[in-house]
Design an enzyme around this catalytic site. Sequence first.
Site, PDB file in Angstrom:
ATOM      1  N   GLU A   6      -5.415  -3.155  12.593  1.00 34.20           N
ATOM      2  CA  GLU A   6      -5.088  -3.976  11.413  1.00 34.20           C
ATOM      3  C   GLU A   6      -6.024  -5.171  11.317  1.00 34.20           C
ATOM      4  O   GLU A   6      -6.457  -5.547  10.231  1.00 34.20           O
ATOM      5  CB  GLU A   6      -3.630  -4.435  11.434  1.00 34.20           C
ATOM      6  CG  GLU A   6      -2.590  -3.327  11.601  1.00 34.20           C
ATOM      7  CD  GLU A   6      -2.762  -2.150  10.662  1.00 34.20           C
ATOM      8  OE1 GLU A   6      -3.251  -2.342   9.529  1.00 34.20           O
ATOM      9  OE2 GLU A   6      -2.418  -1.017  11.072  1.00 34.20           O
ATOM     10  N   GLU A  55       0.854  -1.185   0.000  1.00 26.87           N
ATOM     11  CA  GLU A  55       0.000   0.000   0.000  1.00 26.87           C
ATOM     12  C   GLU A  55       0.896   1.242   0.000  1.00 26.87           C
ATOM     13  O   GLU A  55       1.861   1.288   0.770  1.00 26.87           O
ATOM     14  CB  GLU A  55      -0.908   0.045   1.234  1.00 26.87           C
ATOM     15  CG  GLU A  55      -1.907   1.177   1.152  1.00 26.87           C
ATOM     16  CD  GLU A  55      -2.888   1.228   2.328  1.00 26.87           C
ATOM     17  OE1 GLU A  55      -2.738   0.463   3.294  1.00 26.87           O
ATOM     18  OE2 GLU A  55      -3.793   2.049   2.267  1.00 26.87           O
ATOM     19  N   GLU A 104      -2.291  -4.077   6.859  1.00 26.06           N
ATOM     20  CA  GLU A 104      -3.360  -5.073   7.006  1.00 26.06           C
ATOM     21  C   GLU A 104      -3.426  -6.130   5.918  1.00 26.06           C
ATOM     22  O   GLU A 104      -4.505  -6.678   5.664  1.00 26.06           O
ATOM     23  CB  GLU A 104      -4.703  -4.329   7.067  1.00 26.06           C
ATOM     24  CG  GLU A 104      -5.160  -3.671   5.733  1.00 26.06           C
ATOM     25  CD  GLU A 104      -4.816  -2.186   5.600  1.00 26.06           C
ATOM     26  OE1 GLU A 104      -3.847  -1.744   6.245  1.00 26.06           O
ATOM     27  OE2 GLU A 104      -5.502  -1.484   4.848  1.00 26.06           O
ATOM     28  N   ASN A 105      -2.322  -6.474   5.266  1.00 30.88           N
ATOM     29  CA  ASN A 105      -2.341  -7.479   4.201  1.00 30.88           C
ATOM     30  C   ASN A 105      -3.196  -8.682   4.599  1.00 30.88           C
ATOM     31  O   ASN A 105      -3.110  -9.174   5.718  1.00 30.88           O
ATOM     32  CB  ASN A 105      -0.924  -7.969   3.920  1.00 30.88           C
ATOM     33  CG  ASN A 105       0.075  -6.836   3.890  1.00 30.88           C
ATOM     34  OD1 ASN A 105      -0.044  -5.934   3.073  1.00 30.88           O
ATOM     35  ND2 ASN A 105       1.020  -6.849   4.808  1.00 30.88           N
ATOM     36  N   GLU A 159      -9.930   3.808   6.311  1.00 26.01           N
ATOM     37  CA  GLU A 159      -9.115   4.278   7.438  1.00 26.01           C
ATOM     38  C   GLU A 159      -9.947   4.996   8.507  1.00 26.01           C
ATOM     39  O   GLU A 159      -9.812   4.711   9.697  1.00 26.01           O
ATOM     40  CB  GLU A 159      -7.966   5.157   6.939  1.00 26.01           C
ATOM     41  CG  GLU A 159      -6.945   4.416   6.061  1.00 26.01           C
ATOM     42  CD  GLU A 159      -6.331   3.193   6.734  1.00 26.01           C
ATOM     43  OE1 GLU A 159      -6.510   2.982   7.948  1.00 26.01           O
ATOM     44  OE2 GLU A 159      -5.683   2.408   6.005  1.00 26.01           O
ATOM     45  N   HIS A 213      -9.337  -4.184   9.890  1.00 26.54           N
ATOM     46  CA  HIS A 213      -9.291  -3.945   8.446  1.00 26.54           C
ATOM     47  C   HIS A 213      -9.739  -5.180   7.661  1.00 26.54           C
ATOM     48  O   HIS A 213     -10.113  -5.061   6.502  1.00 26.54           O
ATOM     49  CB  HIS A 213      -7.866  -3.587   8.001  1.00 26.54           C
ATOM     50  CG  HIS A 213      -7.569  -2.113   7.958  1.00 26.54           C
ATOM     51  ND1 HIS A 213      -8.428  -1.184   7.413  1.00 26.54           N
ATOM     52  CD2 HIS A 213      -6.476  -1.412   8.350  1.00 26.54           C
ATOM     53  CE1 HIS A 213      -7.879   0.027   7.490  1.00 26.54           C
ATOM     54  NE2 HIS A 213      -6.695  -0.077   8.067  1.00 26.54           N
TER      55      HIS A 213
HETATM   56  N1  TRP Z   1      -3.059   0.855   5.739  1.00 28.27           N
HETATM   57  C1  TRP Z   1      -2.138   0.984   6.833  1.00 28.27           C
HETATM   58  C2  TRP Z   1      -2.983   1.205   8.077  1.00 28.27           C
HETATM   59  O1  TRP Z   1      -3.414   2.261   8.413  1.00 28.27           O
HETATM   60  C3  TRP Z   1      -1.155   2.080   6.741  1.00 28.27           C
HETATM   61  C4  TRP Z   1      -0.289   2.231   5.563  1.00 28.27           C
HETATM   62  C5  TRP Z   1      -0.545   2.895   4.441  1.00 28.27           C
HETATM   63  C6  TRP Z   1       1.057   1.875   5.458  1.00 28.27           C
HETATM   64  N2  TRP Z   1       0.547   2.972   3.639  1.00 28.27           N
HETATM   65  C7  TRP Z   1       1.535   2.385   4.259  1.00 28.27           C
HETATM   66  C8  TRP Z   1       1.903   1.188   6.275  1.00 28.27           C
HETATM   67  C9  TRP Z   1       2.867   2.254   3.875  1.00 28.27           C
HETATM   68  C10 TRP Z   1       3.225   1.061   5.883  1.00 28.27           C
HETATM   69  C11 TRP Z   1       3.708   1.600   4.713  1.00 28.27           C
HETATM   70  O2  TRP Z   1      -3.385   0.331   8.700  1.00 28.27           O
HETATM   71 ZN    ZN Z   2      -5.536   1.537   8.629  1.00 24.37          ZN
END
Ligand code: TRP
Ligand code: ZN
Length: 878
Positions: free
Chosen positions: A305, A128, A271-272, A327, A308
Amino acid sequence: MRDEDGVTIRLEDYRPADFQIHHVDMTVRLFEGHAEIDTTLELERRPGAPADAELRLDGDELTLTTLALDGVAVPAQGFEAAADRLTLRGLPQSGRFRLAIGTRIEPERNTKLMGLYRSNGVWCTQCEAEGFRRITYFLDRPDCLATYRVRLEADREAAPILLANGNPVGGGPLGELRHFAEWFDPHPKPSYLFAVVAGRLDAVSETFVTGSGREVALTIYTERGLSERAGYAMDALKRSMRWDERRFGREYDLDVFNIVAISDFNMGAMENKGLNVFNHKYVLLDPDTATDADYAGVETVIAHEYFHNWTGNRITCRDWFQLCLKEGLTVYRDQEFSSDERSRPVKRIASVHTLKANQFPEDQGPLQHPVRPTQYREINNFYTATVYDKGSELVRMIATILGEQKFRAGMDLYFERHDGEAATIEDFVTCFEDAGGIDLSQFFLWYQQAGTPKLEVSQIYDETAGRLTLRLRQSLDKGAAGTGTRPMHIPVRYGLVGANGQDLDVSGASTDARVDGDLIHLTGEEATVTFDGLSGRPYLSILRDFSAPVDLRYNEAEADRLALARLDPNPFGRWRALTDMVGDALVAAIRNGQDAAPDSVLDAMVAAAADETLEPALRAQMVSLPGETELTRLVARDVDTDVIHAVRVSTLAALGRRGQGTFEALRRELADTGAFSPSAQAAGRRALRNTLLAPLATAARDPSVAVTQYETARNMSDRLAALTVLTHHFAGSAAAETALGAFYERFVDDQLVLDKWFMLQASAPDAGTLDKVVALAAHPAFRLANPNRARALLAGLAGLNPYVFHRADGAGYRWMADMLGKLDTLNPQTAARMATAFRSWRSMEPKRREAAQAALSELAGRDGLSRDLADILDRTLR
Ligand code: TRP
Ligand code: ZN
């Protein structure tokens, strides 16, 4: 302004892709020094797509090694390959076809920490928002959902553990030295949720049985030797899973759930699907090395996470403009979880505190943007307090307006209607309109209009008639984002408190607005609410629980604030009245050249600290003075950080003098005895005890109380609290230097604790700090390429230390600009994030303002800046 490198992406330009990727088959071969990725995409032209549409796949710093269509190498005239794009023409008009793409990458050289990289020997990924395109060519956008089968191959020694998304489906040896593992993720997902991890890792495992009786294997992986510190994270994970079942009816949906803690990581965690990857700061804890704030942080991020999985993964975002869809909602969910697990008022106060500290300045400065932005140059720069924290406030307002049951019905409808889809904010809000039977079209402005609305409140009491009249007025300035200024739907929760500290019955209110019990729906510019038949003037407890993210302007008498701070039955209301009073008193002292806040205010803080009807954590919040950063925000214009520092320090000492007897008695009573517990109650007692340390030590002008606490501390909260007082209020003293040296020796092998050591010194409000920070940047343990370490020093100074960052001679600005320039060559995302520390430069007094502008302009004028950093600098200077 600069835009030569950047294309501005606009919401209005959204259209679906011309091709659909149904399934992805990937083989990742890991070697020392490089990785080979073979990807087969199962593709189809989307119905209705133009017959001559090309397939344009995203890439980023990629090298193409092979390309075949349905098993046949694509001839040179059939494609065009660049590092950032792979374009194919003449693809089949109908039916599915298979495109095989080979790429070669070098994870060891990936210092951006986006895509596939190596951290302390461990291979891991961060996709992400747009990192997958650094692994292979793809339609790297969140509305392209596919199933994935992933095969990992690596050296058995270097990577005994091989992980990917979904469920494990196979594995085994490959000759003498290597082995493989196969994973299949049955849930169609966007590429930003892709993850693989490989390395030498330790693990803790437990089994979780879901509400419907399915067994899930939970595992947390850490670097070797650190897995004993993952116990609390595992406990938080199980509590999160149970909570989501109970509160939102959401069950987990795979056979395994894996978490991996990584030491080089740009943000908090990711959150993969089925394979969350974490900054190890949000996994690893024990009482010796982590503070209570660290425990609370781990609990929150683990929950975030995990949540998510439904809000983000099962239902994802159509495009990145919809980022708050996952988010804002997920922050709301993790805040609700913490409220249920800990203390609701204490959590609410903490969230409001964070919102005001981080989001308000963003919303009122040059980086302002709506919760749902309509344009961006670099999406990484939109993972902001506005999208996350104000986004959460918007969900909370929907819950407030609908009430608990209808809100839950709206959430149920959202899950039912959009499961498996890539949705929009419109989709989300419509679910609440349908479930609640209400019109939220005016409410939708909250997503579109940037800026913090002002809410002005006034009251008139007619003694003879026994009538109280409230006037409310909202207004919104056009800020940097240039969005609208129309009146919004503001839910204002309130109470009328009688002299005995009881809420009066407010059901008889008459009004030209809509009043629903203790909730005023302010939808027009103004509203009047009248209460009759009162036997005396009640105290108005306004904006209870911070029911809307507004800038409250209420000409409230000090006597009313003192009364509410003592007797508002709503605990948040007590905190609100007291801290508004303290903040105003400090700002007045700063502006009027007074030495400190008046005794009447300090005495109210002392009384709150000693009030046994309140839980200790809340008392700690009430007896905390605003920090210098917060005061910088409150003073707002022509800020002189030297004056802020001087007034704050004298006020702290004055508080210590006024409260000495009370504080000392409390500290004895709250002294650490017995075994360590990370519970909210135990943490609250430590918080109160430790909050009293700085006023007492500064009042006495004697560090010995802190020295004693440092030496006898049995946990990191107490130890760090003592060390903070020593380094921040007795900087340069023998006591401070001795403790800092001892701390370093004790924790020299502990990365997370060393971050605290760096940060503590960078955040000391002292004339000698900048020289110290320059030396620390050359310390053998300093690593600019490690985001936590870089953040400790850079954000420690620029974010936590206004006295030094905003030095009148501009040296703080120049040091920071210089470090940002260096960091940008390694890790643009982290550099850009830390550059936002400059966002309030225009609120400084002229000399500082000029120095900040000069440092910013110098940096912005350099060649070869990343798009990330250039975007922040351009907007900050605009
Ligand atoms: N989606 C993640 C969260 O809020 C955060 C996130 C977005 C992230 N871009 C990122 C984490 C790049 C690490 C690197 O839960
Ligand atoms: Zn998030």
